[in-house]
Design an enzyme around this catalytic site. Structure first.
Site, short mmCIF file in Angstrom:
data_model
loop_
_atom_site.label_atom_id
_atom_site.label_comp_id
_atom_site.label_asym_id
_atom_site.label_seq_id
_atom_site.Cartn_x
_atom_site.Cartn_y
_atom_site.Cartn_z
N CYS A 52 -0.76 4.20 -12.59
CA CYS A 52 0.39 4.98 -13.21
C CYS A 52 -0.05 6.45 -13.88
O CYS A 52 0.71 7.07 -13.96
CB CYS A 52 1.21 3.97 -14.21
SG CYS A 52 1.85 2.39 -13.59
N LYS B 290 11.91 -7.18 9.77
CA LYS B 290 11.21 -6.12 9.65
C LYS B 290 10.80 -5.60 10.60
O LYS B 290 10.67 -4.37 10.95
CB LYS B 290 10.24 -6.49 8.57
CG LYS B 290 9.03 -5.15 8.20
CD LYS B 290 7.78 -5.45 7.69
CE LYS B 290 6.97 -6.21 8.78
NZ LYS B 290 5.74 -6.66 8.43
N CYS C 129 0.61 3.06 -5.99
CA CYS C 129 1.28 1.93 -6.72
C CYS C 129 0.81 0.45 -6.02
O CYS C 129 1.55 -0.32 -5.42
CB CYS C 129 2.98 2.23 -6.25
SG CYS C 129 3.93 0.97 -7.47
N CYS D 134 0.44 8.99 -11.27
CA CYS D 134 1.47 8.91 -10.47
C CYS D 134 2.43 9.77 -11.24
O CYS D 134 2.46 10.00 -12.37
CB CYS D 134 2.24 7.47 -10.75
SG CYS D 134 3.64 7.39 -9.57
N CYS E 36 9.74 6.26 -14.15
CA CYS E 36 9.49 4.76 -13.60
C CYS E 36 9.78 3.75 -14.90
O CYS E 36 9.17 3.91 -15.73
CB CYS E 36 8.29 4.89 -13.04
SG CYS E 36 7.98 2.87 -12.05
#
Length: 414
Positions: free
Chosen positions: A342, A265, A335, A345, A351
């Site tokens: 949620c 990463k 998130c 969102c 989702c």
């Protein structure tokens, strides 16, 4: 004298009749210049057959030129044919076959073309090369861009792109980007940004880190997660960079991963930020968590490295650089790891994980300087250094207090 003239005239008439009479011509053997009687007899037979069949026969056109060509091409020293045996001038006898007696035609000299056919494998199914991609991912990505349009997440103001000194030279800026990524492992952006600010004031170069003792360097980067282990990693990495690259960082993914304390990463993000080259997707705990929640993977993954490989299989390459800061900021604001928002969102209707009950197990209590307990990334360790990380984790995180068996049980409200 009259008698002699009469005899001369008689012989001339007889000779003329002998030469012109068809009877004498048919019975008299004809010998060609090449001495081939077989060709002469064949010619006489063809003439007889031509007279019997008439002027419009197709045999005259096909066979007569071929026979004439054979007689012209045959040399004067051609072997004489006697019955079924060919006798040459050397005295050797060769038996005659049927193919020798027949004239060769142009059709017989041609090679017959073979038609090759392949059997079809009816039992083997064809290989499918369909490109898999999650449904509605473009719509979901558009909503995430809309929710991230303000760019006010911690990663936008205190990420690796904002941690280096803009007035420093190019190789020093690249080195500071790498140091910021090494310190950000299992650490919040606010803590990493404060540590980098102290390091820049002290002198954040490979040479200055090598000249600083471990205790002073630990005070500069404290309270980042696993700061004692990261002090060792910074010293080892700075020694390699100072010796092999003159204080700069490698310009390849293989060279960056070879450094102590640098994982995939960090290497992909360093290539993107420091060298402006996209070598892969930088997947941290936020990208790993959100990708699994949105269903952007064929099957759920258990580590950020597995998520990176799964995303690179279908996500277009032009989005690899953008997807990290989009999902990281989205995970920091909306998130969340525990109790995601949620209701606010825009992807709550598409989702698969929207409005699911969050896990009831809360993270362990820790000090503000302790690493993020929800992080799924791990610090890269060299062989023989795992004990250092484990010892530091036990030293920082307090042990849970024992519970008495007679104590009343608490009911957890959901």
């Amino acid at each position: 004298m009259p008698q002699v003239r009469w005899k001369t005239r008689f012989c001339y008439v007889v000779r003329t009749l002998t030469m012109t009479s068809p009877y004498f011509m048919q019975s008299r053997p004809v010998i060609t210049r090449s001495g081939d009687q077989n060709a002469a007899s064949l010619r006489s037979k063809l003439n007889t057959r031509r007279r019997n069949q008439g002027p419009g026969s197709s045999l005259e056109v096909k066979v007569e030129p071929e026979e004439a060509r054979i007689s012209e091409q045959r040399p004067s020293s051609a072997p004489l044919s006697t019955g079924n045996v060919d006798v040459t001038h050397s005295g050797a006898c060769h038996p005659k076959t049927e193919t020798d007696a027949l004239p060769l035609s142009s059709h017989s000299r041609r090679r017959k073309q073979l038609k090759v056919e392949y059997d079809e494998d009816e039992g083997v199914p064809p290989v499918k090369t369909e490109h898999w991609e999650p449904p509605d991912w473009k719509k979901q990505l558009g909503y995430i861009r809309e929710m991230r349009s303000s760019r006010d997440a911690p990663v936008d103001n205190m990420g690796a792109e904002k941690s280096y000194d803009s007035d420093a030279t190019a190789h020093v800026r690249r080195f500071q980007v790498l140091v910021s990524l090494m310190l950000s492992s299992q650490t919040k952006d606010q803590v990493t940004a404060a540590a980098m600010k102290r390091l820049r004031a002290h002198g954040c170069t490979a040479e200055s880190i090598l000249n600083t003792d471990d205790e002073a360097l630990g005070k500069l980067i404290y309270p980042v997660g696993f700061w004692r282990t990261k002090v060792k990693y910074l010293k080892l990495t700075s020694a390699i960079l100072q010796k092999e690259f003159g204080g700069d960082i490698p310009d390849s993914l293989q060279g960056l991963v070879r450094l102590t304390g640098v994982g995939p990463k960090m290497a992909h993000l360093a290539m993107d930020i420091a060298w402006d080259q996209v070598s892969g997707i930088g997947v941290d705990t936020h990208v790993h968590r959100i990708s699994n929640r949105l269903g952007w993977l064929k099957k759920p993954t258990k580590s950020p490295e597995q998520t990176r490989k799964a995303l690179e299989e279908w996500l277009p390459r032009e989005l690899w650089s953008e997807i990290n800061w989009l999902l990281v900021g989205f995970g920091q604001q909306v998130c969340l790891p525990v109790r995601p928002l949620c209701s606010v969102c825009l992807n709550q209707h598409s989702c698969p994980s929207a409005h699911k009950i969050s896990p009831t197990k809360r993270p362990k209590a820790a000090s503000p300087c302790s690493p993020d307990p929800t992080s799924a990334s791990t610090v890269k360790t060299e062989p023989g250094q795992e004990s250092d990380v484990k010892h530091e984790r036990l030293k920082k995180e307090p042990l849970p207090t024992p519970v008495s068996p007679n104590a009343p049980k608490r009911k957890i409200k959901t």
